[in-house]
Write an enzyme that holds these catalytic residues in place. Structure first.
Site, short mmCIF file in Angstrom:
data_model
loop_
_atom_site.label_atom_id
_atom_site.label_comp_id
_atom_site.label_asym_id
_atom_site.label_seq_id
_atom_site.Cartn_x
_atom_site.Cartn_y
_atom_site.Cartn_z
N CYS A 161 0.90 -1.15 0.00
CA CYS A 161 0.00 0.00 0.00
C CYS A 161 0.94 1.20 0.00
CB CYS A 161 -0.96 -0.03 1.19
SG CYS A 161 -0.16 -0.40 2.79
N ARG A 183 -2.87 -1.83 5.31
CA ARG A 183 -3.67 -2.52 4.29
C ARG A 183 -2.94 -3.77 3.80
NH1 ARG A 183 -4.43 2.66 0.53
NH2 ARG A 183 -2.68 3.33 1.83
#
Length: 209
Positions: free
Chosen positions: A128, A134
């Site tokens: 990410c 993430r």
């Protein structure tokens, strides 16, 4: 409004790339930046797609696929990558748990790559912006949902490999306490014309640059 060639928050202070997650084929890293953006950082901080490939080779590993989770197109382009590396873009908003469709899509892309590359040991690179929240969440979700890892083991293995632990409470709570997500259909081949990356490029073993 974010400037086109600005450096992401915290990017300079983070470790560029981790190591392979033990027992898996994932490697996590922060987003590499195109050359013009790297002119804004010191030589030691520079991290381009070329630097990424060099760093992975220095670990005696080979990168086969990049899954880009950033929610923007501004950091680099597929033209910056060697043709031997497949690329999939999954636009994923930060600071919240990805929806079930995104989690399923991530698992399906990984499954397809592993099935097509069962005769080699090429790695799946995931990033990410920071390569932590993430990225860590989706890698852990795959390890838990598909490979049946224990949640705390997945969290620990990711933190050790990345060199940074997952920080976001929402991500940690979902990994530890969240329900398993469905794996139904992740082993299905894509329909004709279907894109697995949510963009214009069809995911394939010989995806054009």
């Amino acid at each position: 409004m974010v400037k086109k060639n600005s450096i992401p928050d915290r990017w300079r202070s983070l470790k560029s790339i981790g190591q392979r997650v033990p027992g898996a084929r994932f490697i996590a890293f922060k987003v590499p930046l195109k050359g013009v953006t790297n002119q804004r950082v010191t030589q030691n901080q520079k991290f381009t797609p070329k630097d990424l490939i060099t760093a992975i080779r220095s670990q005696s590993e080979e990168l086969g696929l990049i899954i880009d989770l950033t929610n923007t197109e501004r950091y680099y382009t597929t033209k910056d990558l060697p043709k031997s590396v497949q690329y999939v873009k999954l636009h994923t908003a930060g600071l919240k748990i990805p929806d079930d469709a995104t989690i399923h899509q991530f698992k399906r892309v990984v499954w397809k790559f592993l099935a097509a590359n069962s005769d080699n040991d090429r790695l799946i690179g995931v990033h990410c912006t920071t390569g932590i929240n993430r990225t860590g969440h989706l890698i852990c979700r795959y390890l838990i949902d598909v490979d049946e890892w224990r949640p705390l083991h997945a969290l620990s293995a990711f933190a050790q490999a990345r060199g940074h632990p997952i920080e976001g409470t929402v991500y940690i709570e979902d990994i530890v306490k969240g329900p398993p997500r469905s794996n139904v259909g992740i082993d299905m081949p894509p329909a004709i014309g279907e894109t697995l990356d949510g963009g214009d490029d069809t995911y394939s073993d010989d995806m054009p640059r």
